[in-house]
Each structure stands twice: as C-alpha cells, then as structure tokens.
Design an enzyme around this catalytic site. Structure first.
Site, PDB file in Angstrom:
ATOM      1  CG  ASN A  10      -1.739   1.220   1.388  1.00  0.00           C
ATOM      2  OD1 ASN A  10      -1.795   2.049   0.479  1.00  0.00           O
ATOM      3  ND2 ASN A  10      -2.398   1.363   2.524  1.00  0.00           N
ATOM      4  CD1 TRP A  11       3.954   1.282  -2.318  1.00  0.00           C
ATOM      5  CD2 TRP A  11       3.769   1.852  -4.473  1.00  0.00           C
ATOM      6  NE1 TRP A  11       4.794   0.471  -3.039  1.00  0.00           N
ATOM      7  CE2 TRP A  11       4.713   0.789  -4.361  1.00  0.00           C
ATOM      8  CE3 TRP A  11       3.496   2.370  -5.735  1.00  0.00           C
ATOM      9  CZ2 TRP A  11       5.369   0.249  -5.475  1.00  0.00           C
ATOM     10  CZ3 TRP A  11       4.144   1.831  -6.841  1.00  0.00           C
ATOM     11  CH2 TRP A  11       5.075   0.791  -6.715  1.00  0.00           C
ATOM     12  CE  LYS A  12      -0.081   3.154   4.849  1.00  0.00           C
ATOM     13  NZ  LYS A  12       0.093   3.241   6.280  1.00  0.00           N
ATOM     14  CG  HIS A  36      -5.874   1.873   5.418  1.00  0.00           C
ATOM     15  ND1 HIS A  36      -5.330   2.823   6.240  1.00  0.00           N
ATOM     16  CD2 HIS A  36      -4.896   0.956   5.192  1.00  0.00           C
ATOM     17  CE1 HIS A  36      -4.067   2.499   6.492  1.00  0.00           C
ATOM     18  NE2 HIS A  36      -3.780   1.369   5.871  1.00  0.00           N
ATOM     19  CD  GLU A  62      -3.351  -2.376   7.532  1.00  0.00           C
ATOM     20  OE1 GLU A  62      -2.246  -2.561   7.018  1.00  0.00           O
ATOM     21  OE2 GLU A  62      -4.047  -1.379   7.288  1.00  0.00           O
ATOM     22  CD  GLU A  64      -2.723   5.354   6.912  1.00  0.00           C
ATOM     23  OE1 GLU A  64      -2.767   5.354   5.676  1.00  0.00           O
ATOM     24  OE2 GLU A  64      -1.806   4.797   7.562  1.00  0.00           O
ATOM     25  N   GLY A  69       2.814   2.328  10.933  1.00  0.00           N
ATOM     26  CA  GLY A  69       3.773   3.416  10.757  1.00  0.00           C
ATOM     27  C   GLY A  69       4.514   3.792  12.021  1.00  0.00           C
ATOM     28  N   GLY A  88       2.965  -0.951   4.357  1.00  0.00           N
ATOM     29  CA  GLY A  88       3.048   0.456   3.999  1.00  0.00           C
ATOM     30  C   GLY A  88       4.503   0.849   3.758  1.00  0.00           C
ATOM     31  N   GLY A  89       5.116   1.445   4.769  1.00  0.00           N
ATOM     32  CA  GLY A  89       6.459   2.039   4.640  1.00  0.00           C
ATOM     33  C   GLY A  89       7.483   1.141   3.970  1.00  0.00           C
ATOM     34  CB  SER A 119       5.548  -1.816  12.009  1.00  0.00           C
ATOM     35  OG  SER A 119       5.190  -0.471  12.286  1.00  0.00           O
TER      36      SER A 119
HETATM   37  P1  13P Z   1       3.134   0.435   7.763  1.00  0.00           P
HETATM   38  O1  13P Z   1       3.641  -0.839   7.143  1.00  0.00           O
HETATM   39  O2  13P Z   1       3.878   1.660   7.295  1.00  0.00           O
HETATM   40  O3  13P Z   1       3.047   0.321   9.256  1.00  0.00           O
HETATM   41  O4  13P Z   1       1.634   0.639   7.232  1.00  0.00           O
HETATM   42  C1  13P Z   1       0.746  -0.418   7.344  1.00  0.00           C
HETATM   43  C2  13P Z   1      -0.474  -0.070   6.579  1.00  0.00           C
HETATM   44  O5  13P Z   1      -1.234   0.815   6.952  1.00  0.00           O
HETATM   45  C3  13P Z   1      -0.723  -0.804   5.332  1.00  0.00           C
HETATM   46  O6  13P Z   1      -1.993  -0.549   4.837  1.00  0.00           O
END
Ligand code: 13P
Length: 251
Positions: A8-10, A97, A170, A99, A176, A236-237, A215
């Site tokens: 997920n590149w957000k 999600h 999640e 966020e 994050g 994500g990251g 993470s």
């Molecule tokens: P991180 O891997 O940066 O913690 O993000 C997880 C996430 O929200 C994937 O959708």
C-alpha cells in the site's frame, strides 16, 4: 490459496517514481516469486497507469485501488468509481483502512457500503479492521473486530467467492510506528477474524485470506507469515522501496 503480499503506497510517489519502483520490483522477483505467493501493488490513483504499464504481463502481480466511492457514477466531486479502478487495470480495492476511518472520518456503515458495492462491480475487496491502542488496553479487541467485521460485511452475500474477499487485520497502534503486534497478539486477533468468517460464510469462510498489516519489514515478515491464519501481509512504509518489499515477498 496463495499468500497475498500487498504493497500500500498510500499518498507517496509521483507516476514516474511509481513506474520505476514497480519495474524494479518485477525485476527483482523475476523467476524468484515463490509459487505460493501473489503480489498486489496499490499505488495512488495518479500512478495507477504508470504502475499498470510497469507490471503488464508480469505473472503473479496485480494492481489495486486505495479507495472509491460506492456509486456507479454521478456528481461526486473528487471521488472515483469502482468501474474507473477496473478500467485502470485494478483487480482489488481497499475498504476501511484505518487512515480513512480515523483521518477521513469514514464510519462502519460507509465501509460496509463500499465493501458490498465494490464486490458487485467485480472488484476483489480487502476489508481492513483493527483496534486503537486504548481499545486494546481496555480489553476490547474482540469486540472492536467483531463490530467492524459485522458492519463491513453486512451486505456481502453468504456465497461470496473466497477469491473476491480478504480481511486485513491492522492494529492502529502498529501502523507506521515501528511497533508490530507480537506473535501471540496476531494469532489471537486472526483467530477472532477466522471464527467470524466461518460463522458468517460457513466453509467458504475458512478460505478467505486474512492479512496482517502494521510495521511489517523484511526482518519480521517470515515470522508473521508463519503464524496460523496469516495468509498474507499489507505493507506500507517497507513497500516503498523495491528491495525491501521484494525481501518481504520472498521472506
Ligand atoms: P506500515 O507498514 O507503514 O506500518 O503501514 C501499514 C499499513 O497501513 C498498510 O496498509
């Protein structure tokens, strides 16, 4: 069912960078993608075309959208329809999600509408659930997950194809932050999700994939993927760089 390894590149990457990262990822995994894994890249909307181009013809890779509005088309300024995601080459989409729930204010009802509508349009849906830290501290993990699953899946037909639906657990406090839920916490949350799915979808519920997110890194992916009922990861990251995401995919 293959493990689903999702990036997920957000709200990161312009189109050229997304295309370059996707090409580098495909190059690193060329001939090395484990047979029991599939890769899903979920870039921002403006980078879908470049990412689709970079992944065209790569077996084992698919494309996803981060969000959509649950309507076929219409006067919804700023929104995007499921059919537009399909048109851009997406097979999957996210709903719920954290966020979007906690920054953009989406509630359980809207998340449920998205999940059901996306499925009727032909997208495979990944419904995200997870508790906040204060909910965990108050012993409410099972209650929160059950509430989010019940609402998120309220209008999903009982005979949904297990290919078309996945759940991503999640925990909000692990996204994050560098904090990962421990193996026992992950196993317990995924057990709760599995029990819900089997109750709701009977035998099909045993086949619906449950991803872990929060993470995930090259150093912890192997252990996480070895836990019961962990059928993939949503990253994500650590998915932003081809090298680290390729290491996760092959962990
Ligand atoms: P991180 O891997 O940066 O913690 O993000 C997880 C996430 O929200 C994937 O959708």
């Amino acid at each position: 069912m293959k493990k689903l390894m999702a990036a997920n590149w957000k709200m990161y990457k312009l189109a050229a960078e997304a295309g370059a990262t996707a090409s580098a990822l495909a190059g690193k995994l060329d001939g090395r993608l484990p047979r029991d894994r599939e890769v899903l890249v979920i870039p921002p909307f403006t980078a879908l075309a470049a990412t689709a181009k970079a992944l065209a013809g790569q077996p084992g890779f698919s494309l996803g959208g981060q969000n959509f509005y649950p309507s076929k088309q219409g006067a919804f300024t700023g929104e995007i329809a499921p059919e537009m995601l399909l048109d851009a080459g997406c097979r999957y989409a996210l709903a719920g999600h954290s966020e979007r729930r906690h920054i953009l204010g989406e509630d359980d009802v809207l998340v449920g509408r998205k999940t059901a509508f996306g499925l009727t349009c032909g997208l495979s849906m990944i419904l995200c659930v997870g508790e906040k830290v204060e909910e965990r501290q108050a012993g409410q993990v099972e209650a929160v997950l059950t509430r989010q699953l019940a609402a998120g899946l309220a209008d999903v037909p009982a005979d949904v194809s297990p290919d078309a639906l996945a759940i991503a657990y999640e925990p909000v406090w692990a996204i994050g932050t560098g904090l990962t839920a421990g193996p026992a916490e992950v196993a317990e949350a995924h057990r709760v999700v599995r029990a819900f799915l089997v109750e709701r979808f009977r035998p099909g519920g045993a086949k619906i994939r449950i991803l872990y997110g929060g993470s995930v890194k090259p150093g912890n992916a192997g252990e996480l993927l070895g836990i019961d009922n962990v059928d993939g990861v949503l990253v994500g990251g650590a998915s932003l760089e081809a090298e680290s995401f390729a290491a996760i995919v092959t962990a």
